[in-house]
Design a protein around this motif. Structure first.
Motif, PDB file in Angstrom:
ATOM      1  N   LEU A   1      39.150  45.877  34.608  1.00  0.00           N
ATOM      2  CA  LEU A   1      39.178  46.803  35.740  1.00  0.00           C
ATOM      3  C   LEU A   1      39.311  46.045  37.062  1.00  0.00           C
ATOM      4  N   ALA A   2      40.244  46.466  37.885  1.00  0.00           N
ATOM      5  CA  ALA A   2      40.421  45.844  39.204  1.00  0.00           C
ATOM      6  C   ALA A   2      39.255  46.216  40.109  1.00  0.00           C
ATOM      7  N   PRO A   3      38.870  45.307  41.016  1.00  0.00           N
ATOM      8  CA  PRO A   3      37.797  45.683  41.941  1.00  0.00           C
ATOM      9  C   PRO A   3      38.253  46.805  42.868  1.00  0.00           C
ATOM     10  N   LYS A   4      37.294  47.545  43.404  1.00  0.00           N
ATOM     11  CA  LYS A   4      37.638  48.679  44.274  1.00  0.00           C
ATOM     12  C   LYS A   4      38.366  48.198  45.529  1.00  0.00           C
ATOM     13  N   GLU A   5      37.946  47.062  46.054  1.00  0.00           N
ATOM     14  CA  GLU A   5      38.638  46.481  47.210  1.00  0.00           C
ATOM     15  C   GLU A   5      39.138  45.100  46.802  1.00  0.00           C
ATOM     16  N   GLY A   6      40.278  44.704  47.313  1.00  0.00           N
ATOM     17  CA  GLY A   6      40.807  43.375  46.989  1.00  0.00           C
ATOM     18  C   GLY A   6      41.487  43.315  45.633  1.00  0.00           C
ATOM     19  N   ALA A   7      41.978  44.483  45.150  1.00  0.00           N
ATOM     20  CA  ALA A   7      42.628  44.503  43.835  1.00  0.00           C
ATOM     21  C   ALA A   7      43.911  43.673  43.832  1.00  0.00           C
ATOM     22  N   LYS A   8      44.651  43.721  44.939  1.00  0.00           N
ATOM     23  CA  LYS A   8      45.920  42.988  45.004  1.00  0.00           C
ATOM     24  C   LYS A   8      45.672  41.479  45.018  1.00  0.00           C
ATOM     25  N   GLU A   9      44.657  41.064  45.750  1.00  0.00           N
ATOM     26  CA  GLU A   9      44.337  39.635  45.815  1.00  0.00           C
ATOM     27  C   GLU A   9      43.999  39.115  44.423  1.00  0.00           C
ATOM     28  N   LYS A  10      43.218  39.903  43.691  1.00  0.00           N
ATOM     29  CA  LYS A  10      42.819  39.461  42.363  1.00  0.00           C
ATOM     30  C   LYS A  10      44.029  39.403  41.437  1.00  0.00           C
ATOM     31  N   LEU A  11      44.942  40.361  41.592  1.00  0.00           N
ATOM     32  CA  LEU A  11      46.146  40.345  40.769  1.00  0.00           C
ATOM     33  C   LEU A  11      46.949  39.067  41.035  1.00  0.00           C
ATOM     34  N   THR A  12      47.111  38.726  42.306  1.00  0.00           N
ATOM     35  CA  THR A  12      47.851  37.508  42.648  1.00  0.00           C
ATOM     36  C   THR A  12      47.205  36.284  42.018  1.00  0.00           C
ATOM     37  N   MET A  13      45.888  36.220  42.085  1.00  0.00           N
ATOM     38  CA  MET A  13      45.169  35.084  41.508  1.00  0.00           C
ATOM     39  C   MET A  13      45.363  35.032  39.991  1.00  0.00           C
ATOM     40  N   LEU A  14      45.319  36.210  39.363  1.00  0.00           N
ATOM     41  CA  LEU A  14      45.484  36.248  37.905  1.00  0.00           C
ATOM     42  C   LEU A  14      46.884  35.788  37.510  1.00  0.00           C
ATOM     43  N   LEU A  15      47.875  36.253  38.262  1.00  0.00           N
ATOM     44  CA  LEU A  15      49.249  35.869  37.945  1.00  0.00           C
ATOM     45  C   LEU A  15      49.474  34.371  38.161  1.00  0.00           C
ATOM     46  N   ALA A  16      48.804  33.832  39.172  1.00  0.00           N
ATOM     47  CA  ALA A  16      48.983  32.408  39.483  1.00  0.00           C
ATOM     48  C   ALA A  16      48.181  31.514  38.555  1.00  0.00           C
TER      49      ALA A  16
END
Lengths: 319, 543
Positions: free
Chosen positions: B107-122
């Motif tokens: 589950l993505a966090p409520k805030e900062g979901a995009k940042e976490k996605l970028t980190m996961l992809l990287a």
């Protein structure tokens, strides 16, 4: 009477030894510093190679391999940053907020330490120290939450006072006139106590005979502070200043990220917050590495300059 | 001089060795494809299917698909901390049983979901499915086209076909880059509190004038108390939601770009009437109709205020209201937001809400996915039967939800959650859903624990395509290529930033509206000509 040491004759000097000899001789000491050395090599120096992506078109999904295989674009990302009309605003905000924090925040712990040094009531001194150290142990998130609550237009303490005085509530965190002041004041509040420890420690190293001699000469406490305490801690002050200048371009990233909004970007957006948004939200790793590289370069120049100035002023440098 | 005794020396060397080894171990961690699969990470017990620690017991490990659940699903009250691990595992086990695939949903966090996605992809960790705009990824080879895979997924194709959403996920060469999640909808209605209307003997506003009358009256009445009633709330950060809800009542071409008489595509801010819209918003801000801090709020804060019952009207994404109306009723008994089908008419005689076009955001499949067939079969399973979809969204039948006692409940898909008092559990919040979007969502009719028709379900079934209540923009089916925009407009970031920042200043009065012409000049100074040129080029190509 102490005999003067005579220079040894060339034949008595020990033969020159190689590095291996000293490595073996002090192997225990070298083993002790091994973890520290490894830490710096692995986590600080090896990743530095990644800086090369500032000159390449790197995508975050390419992984480690992409650092080598991505296309070389030279100074393209640097040019793009400086072409943007916001680049100057970012540099200005970063420098201005940092200088404001330095100007108001750097002397604050020194003044507190000087004042605490003069307090003779030990219990009072300890209470003041404990109260002033406490904010340091609060995380930035908590501090920013407190600031939001205090300045809120929905029952925040400051606005309640303003309303009682017949004033209209002010959205402080959304107002460009107040935002920087809030940053500086909250930063001083959080760091002043903890920052004073190092100066208090430096003061304990000052020879007490100097104070006794000054008392005999009839010096007042203010004169003693001015002529003994302050010069006594000046080497520490200059080193702390150099360290602080080294961090000048970080500007308090966490604090601003947690408090700002587009309404105050014009006065609050820093290079570091911009890098965060462009890098992690918009996935422009190469572009943001280029900006960070530029920032590091400026920071290095600032440190070298301050070190040079400190030495010119007769104070301790860091090397 | 001996600094240390032998004992101390030994201890120091031991410490040094431990530190060195832990340091080397820390930097030697392998990419965690197996950890992604490990059910222990999802709170599962050792009986879970893909445990890497027990290969002897489970020799044929099922394929593992890692989903980053950033669709925004599962935002209901109580979902803040995510699903209960035991409930999540029950759903994962059921999906495994049905499909033979272990779905590792994160589950993505409520805030900062995009940042976490970028980190996961990287990071190089296994990540197979996520929701985002396909245009961001397709040129870099990060996602894989689905054309061939969709041949094995007829349920997915058929579900979206009637909604006309495939073109938004297809590039000019015909490659399909994701499973859609959007269709043209009407997601920014103005919801007004019915209980407040009754209190003030008013009816649902049909014009902006009537709405304004209600907002000022509710401000004066302050029904929530202590001066904390928020007459109108909108999503923070920018003026997008306000524009969608109101601007076509002022601007003839609605919310979006417009085709000028010179045949060029120009941004909304240049459209005649836009300044009048800004002036109205500024007046509302000054008069306290909009909360002073609203522009600085994140979505969670907006939802929190709605859930508290402090809000009298909304101009925000519909689910900020529909998903939190039940919480509001629990906090303020009797509170309800009315649904007015006909919408609000603006000063220019047009409906004030603009239709939101379908988008290029969808469910994307990583090009690094080791089992794309497993991934697509999983998605197909969720689209193939409404109960499968319901499992992904609301959990297991007869554990988390059941059919209502109403007549033909199963046929009409009338569901109710199973309360704890009846042995049910409310610990699952949509982690595993892969079928977000109207084709499946509109089939459900959910009732809440109090037996009231769930507002979210009602809105989705009956009102999300109330096109008659909205203005239809001319570029409804034009999907500009955002990647090409970035490439061809060097100062796109600057232009977008100036628009966002300066409009917020006009709203709050930090910048006077008399300075609007200078703002437009600043936009041209930042490269608006190349913006217009690129948009016109793409429009001519696409239309």
């Amino acid at each position: 009477m102490r005999q003067q040491r005579q220079p040894a004759s060339p034949s008595l000097l020990p033969a020159k030894r190689g590095a291996l000899y000293y490595l073996r001789k002090d192997r225990f000491l070298y083993l002790l510093i091994l973890p520290g050395l490894l830490y710096y090599v692995v986590f600080k120096y090896l990743p530095m190679f990644g800086i090369v992506i500032a000159f390449k078109d790197y995508q975050p999904f390419m992984g480690l391999e992409g650092i080598f295989s991505s296309e070389w674009v030279g100074l393209h990302h640097f040019k793009r940053f400086f072409m943007s009309q916001f680049s100057w605003q970012l540099i200005r905000n970063t420098l201005l907020i940092s200088v404001l924090k330095l100007f108001w925040g750097f002397p604050a712990p020194i003044i507190l330490a000087l004042m605490l040094n003069e307090v003779r009531q030990r219990r009072f001194k300890k209470v003041v120290q404990t109260i002033s150290y406490l904010p340091h142990f609060l995380s930035t998130v908590i501090v920013c939450g407190m600031i939001r609550t205090l300045t809120s237009t929905d029952g925040g303490l400051i606005n309640l006072v303003l309303t009682l005085l017949g004033q209209e509530p002010i959205f402080f965190l959304g107002d460009t006139r107040y935002f920087r002041s809030i940053l500086v004041i909250s930063d001083i509040w959080q760091s002043v106590g903890w920052g004073s420890i190092v100066y208090l420690a430096a003061m304990t190293g000052i020879d007490t005979e100097l104070y006794e001699a000054a008392e005999v000469d009839g010096a007042s406490w203010l004169q003693k502070m001015w002529t003994i305490t302050l010069p006594g801690i000046m080497p520490v002050v200059s080193i702390m200043l150099i360290f602080r200048v080294g961090n000048l371009l970080s500007g308090g990233f966490e604090q601003i990220l947690l408090l700002y909004s587009p309404m105050v970007y014009s006065v609050a957006d820093l290079i570091s917050t911009y890098v965060y948004r462009e890098g992690l939200v918009n996935m422009k790793y190469s572009f943001t590495t280029a900006i960070d590289l530029f920032t590091s370069l400026v920071a290095m120049i600032l440190v070298l300059g301050t070190n040079w100035l400190a030495k010119k002023a007769g104070q301790e440098g860091i090397w | 001089m001996h600094l240390l005794t032998h004992g101390k020396k030994g201890a120091a060397l031991l410490c040094s060795a431990v530190l060195t080894l832990s340091l080397l171990a820390a930097c030697g961690e392998a990419p965690s494809t197996s950890s992604a699969a490990a059910p222990s990470q999802t709170g599962a017990s050792s009986t879970a299917p893909a445990s890497s620690s027990a290969p002897a017991e489970k020799p044929a490990e099922p394929p593992v698909i890692v989903l980053y659940q950033n669709s925004g699903a599962g935002t209901g009250a109580g979902s803040e901390a995510g699903s209960n691990p035991e409930d999540l595992k029950m759903v994962q086990d059921y999906i495994l049983e049905q499909t033979g695939v272990w779905l590792d949903a994160r589950l993505a966090p409520k805030e900062g979901a995009k940042e976490k996605l970028t980190m996961l992809l990287a990071s190089g960790e296994q990540l197979d499915l996520w929701y985002d705009n396909w245009m961001t990824y397709y040129k870099n080879g990060i996602i894989t086209p689905l054309n061939d895979l969709l041949n094995e997924a007829p349920a997915v194709v058929n579900a979206w076909e009637p909604w006309g959403s495939w073109p938004s996920m297809t590039d000019p060469d015909g490659s399909i880059w994701g499973v859609p999640r959007m269709t043209p909808t009407t997601p920014y209605p103005v919801f007004v509190r019915e209980d407040y209307l009754q209190q003030m003997n008013l009816s649902q506003p049909t014009t902006l004038e009537e709405l304004e009358d209600y907002l000022y009256k509710v401000k004066a009445l302050d029904p929530y108390g202590n001066g904390q009633t928020i007459p109108l709330i909108t999503r923070g950060s920018n003026l997008n939601a306000l524009e969608f809800s109101f601007v076509s009542g002022f601007v003839e071409t609605g919310r979006g770009n417009f085709l000028d008489s010179d045949g060029k595509i120009k941004p909304l801010q240049l459209a005649p009437g836009y300044v009048d819209f800004l002036a109205k918003m500024n007046q509302w801000y000054k008069d306290g109709i909009l909360h002073k801090e609203n522009i600085g709020w994140d979505t969670s804060t907006v939802r929190d205020y709605i859930g508290r019952g402090a809000v009298a009207a909304t101009a925000t994404w519909y689910s900020d209201v529909s998903n939190f109306s039940e919480t509001m009723r629990q906090n303020v008994p009797g509170a309800s937001f009315g649904v007015y089908e006909s919408g609000v008419t603006g000063p220019n005689g047009q409906k004030s809400q603009t239709i939101s076009r379908g988008s290029t955001t969808g469910l994307l499949l990583s090009s690094k996915c080791k089992n794309p067939e497993a991934a697509i079969s999983l998605i197909n399973w969720m689209y193939s039967d409404w109960e499968n979809y319901q499992t992904g969204v609301n959990g297991l039948k007869d554990v988390h939800w059941k059919y209502s006692d109403a007549e033909n409940a199963q046929q009409n898909k009338l569901t109710v959650p199973i309360p704890k008092s009846e042995g049910g559990t409310v610990g699952y919040f949509s982690d595993c859903t892969l079928a977000i979007g109207l084709p499946m969502e509109t089939q459900t009719t959910a009732y809440d624990a109090d037996g009231m028709l769930n507002m979210h379900s009602l809105w989705l079934r009956e009102h999300l395509d109330d096109f008659d209540a909205c203005y239809e923009p001319f570029e409804l089916n034009i999907f500009y290529n955002t990647k090409e925009q970035e490439d061809n407009i060097p100062t796109l970031g600057d232009i977008n930033r100036i628009i966002n920042e300066e409009l917020a200043k006009f709203l709050t009065g930090d910048r006077p509206l008399s300075d609007y012409d200078n703002f437009i000049a600043e936009l041209y100074g930042a490269g608006l000509d190349s913006w217009i040129e690129e948009h016109t080029r793409q429009y001519n190509q696409l239309s």
